[in-house]
Design a protein around this motif. Structure first.
Motif, short mmCIF file in Angstrom:
data_model
loop_
_atom_site.label_atom_id
_atom_site.label_comp_id
_atom_site.label_asym_id
_atom_site.label_seq_id
_atom_site.Cartn_x
_atom_site.Cartn_y
_atom_site.Cartn_z
N ARG A 1 18.56 12.20 47.18
CA ARG A 1 18.18 12.84 48.43
C ARG A 1 19.41 12.99 49.31
O ARG A 1 20.12 12.02 49.55
CB ARG A 1 17.11 12.03 49.12
CG ARG A 1 15.86 11.99 48.29
CD ARG A 1 14.68 11.31 48.87
NE ARG A 1 14.83 10.63 50.12
CZ ARG A 1 13.97 9.78 50.60
NH1 ARG A 1 12.90 9.47 49.91
NH2 ARG A 1 14.15 9.19 51.76
N PRO A 2 19.65 14.21 49.81
CA PRO A 2 20.80 14.40 50.70
C PRO A 2 20.59 13.67 52.02
O PRO A 2 19.46 13.48 52.47
CB PRO A 2 20.86 15.92 50.91
CG PRO A 2 19.55 16.44 50.46
CD PRO A 2 18.92 15.42 49.57
N THR A 3 21.68 13.25 52.63
CA THR A 3 21.59 12.54 53.90
C THR A 3 22.73 12.96 54.82
O THR A 3 23.80 13.36 54.35
CB THR A 3 21.63 11.01 53.69
OG1 THR A 3 21.59 10.37 54.95
CG2 THR A 3 22.87 10.57 52.96
N ASP A 4 22.49 12.86 56.11
CA ASP A 4 23.53 13.16 57.09
C ASP A 4 24.40 11.95 57.36
O ASP A 4 25.43 12.05 58.01
CB ASP A 4 22.90 13.62 58.42
CG ASP A 4 22.20 14.96 58.29
OD1 ASP A 4 22.57 15.75 57.38
OD2 ASP A 4 21.29 15.23 59.09
N ASN A 5 23.96 10.78 56.89
CA ASN A 5 24.69 9.54 57.15
C ASN A 5 24.81 8.73 55.86
O ASN A 5 24.13 7.71 55.70
CB ASN A 5 23.95 8.74 58.23
CG ASN A 5 24.75 7.56 58.71
OD1 ASN A 5 25.94 7.45 58.44
ND2 ASN A 5 24.11 6.66 59.41
N PRO A 6 25.69 9.16 54.95
CA PRO A 6 25.79 8.46 53.67
C PRO A 6 26.34 7.04 53.86
O PRO A 6 27.17 6.80 54.74
CB PRO A 6 26.76 9.31 52.86
CG PRO A 6 27.53 10.09 53.86
CD PRO A 6 26.63 10.27 55.04
N LYS A 7 25.85 6.12 53.06
CA LYS A 7 26.30 4.72 53.12
C LYS A 7 27.34 4.53 52.02
O LYS A 7 27.01 4.27 50.87
CB LYS A 7 25.13 3.76 52.93
CG LYS A 7 23.91 4.04 53.79
CD LYS A 7 24.21 3.90 55.26
CE LYS A 7 22.97 3.97 56.11
NZ LYS A 7 22.52 5.29 56.47
N ARG A 8 28.61 4.65 52.35
CA ARG A 8 29.68 4.61 51.35
C ARG A 8 30.35 3.24 51.25
O ARG A 8 31.11 3.00 50.32
CB ARG A 8 30.74 5.65 51.70
CG ARG A 8 30.24 7.07 51.57
CD ARG A 8 31.39 8.06 51.73
NE ARG A 8 30.88 9.40 51.58
CZ ARG A 8 30.91 10.33 52.53
NH1 ARG A 8 31.45 10.06 53.69
NH2 ARG A 8 30.42 11.52 52.32
N HIS A 9 30.09 2.38 52.20
CA HIS A 9 30.79 1.10 52.23
C HIS A 9 29.82 -0.04 51.92
O HIS A 9 28.66 -0.01 52.30
CB HIS A 9 31.42 0.86 53.61
CG HIS A 9 32.35 1.96 53.99
ND1 HIS A 9 33.65 2.01 53.56
CD2 HIS A 9 32.15 3.07 54.74
CE1 HIS A 9 34.23 3.10 54.05
NE2 HIS A 9 33.33 3.76 54.77
N GLU A 10 30.34 -1.04 51.24
CA GLU A 10 29.53 -2.18 50.86
C GLU A 10 30.25 -3.44 51.33
O GLU A 10 31.46 -3.57 51.19
CB GLU A 10 29.39 -2.19 49.34
CG GLU A 10 28.32 -3.09 48.83
CD GLU A 10 28.11 -2.88 47.34
OE1 GLU A 10 28.01 -3.89 46.65
OE2 GLU A 10 28.07 -1.72 46.89
N THR A 11 29.48 -4.38 51.90
CA THR A 11 30.05 -5.63 52.39
C THR A 11 29.22 -6.78 51.87
O THR A 11 27.99 -6.72 51.86
CB THR A 11 30.05 -5.66 53.93
OG1 THR A 11 30.84 -4.57 54.40
CG2 THR A 11 30.62 -6.94 54.47
#
Length: 56
Positions: free
Chosen positions: A7-17
């Protein structure tokens, strides 16, 4: 190989902690997530937003 689909998103979560948490912290996080019907990640994000607003 085809590109990733989803699903496309305007706020992709690219970072992982990764964090280390005490049993008490885990209990509190799970309790809040269950009571508010939120994911644990959403609870953490909301906490970050609230602290950011209070500091700024």
């Amino acid at each position: 190989m085809s590109p990733r689909t989803g699903r496309p998103t305007d706020n992709p979560k690219r970072h992982e902690t990764r964090i280390r948490m005490s049993d008490d912290d885990v209990y509190k996080l799970n309790f809040i997530a269950e009571k508010l019907s939120m994911t644990k990640a959403d609870v953490i994000r909301k906490g970050i937003d609230e602290l950011y607003k209070s500091v700024k």
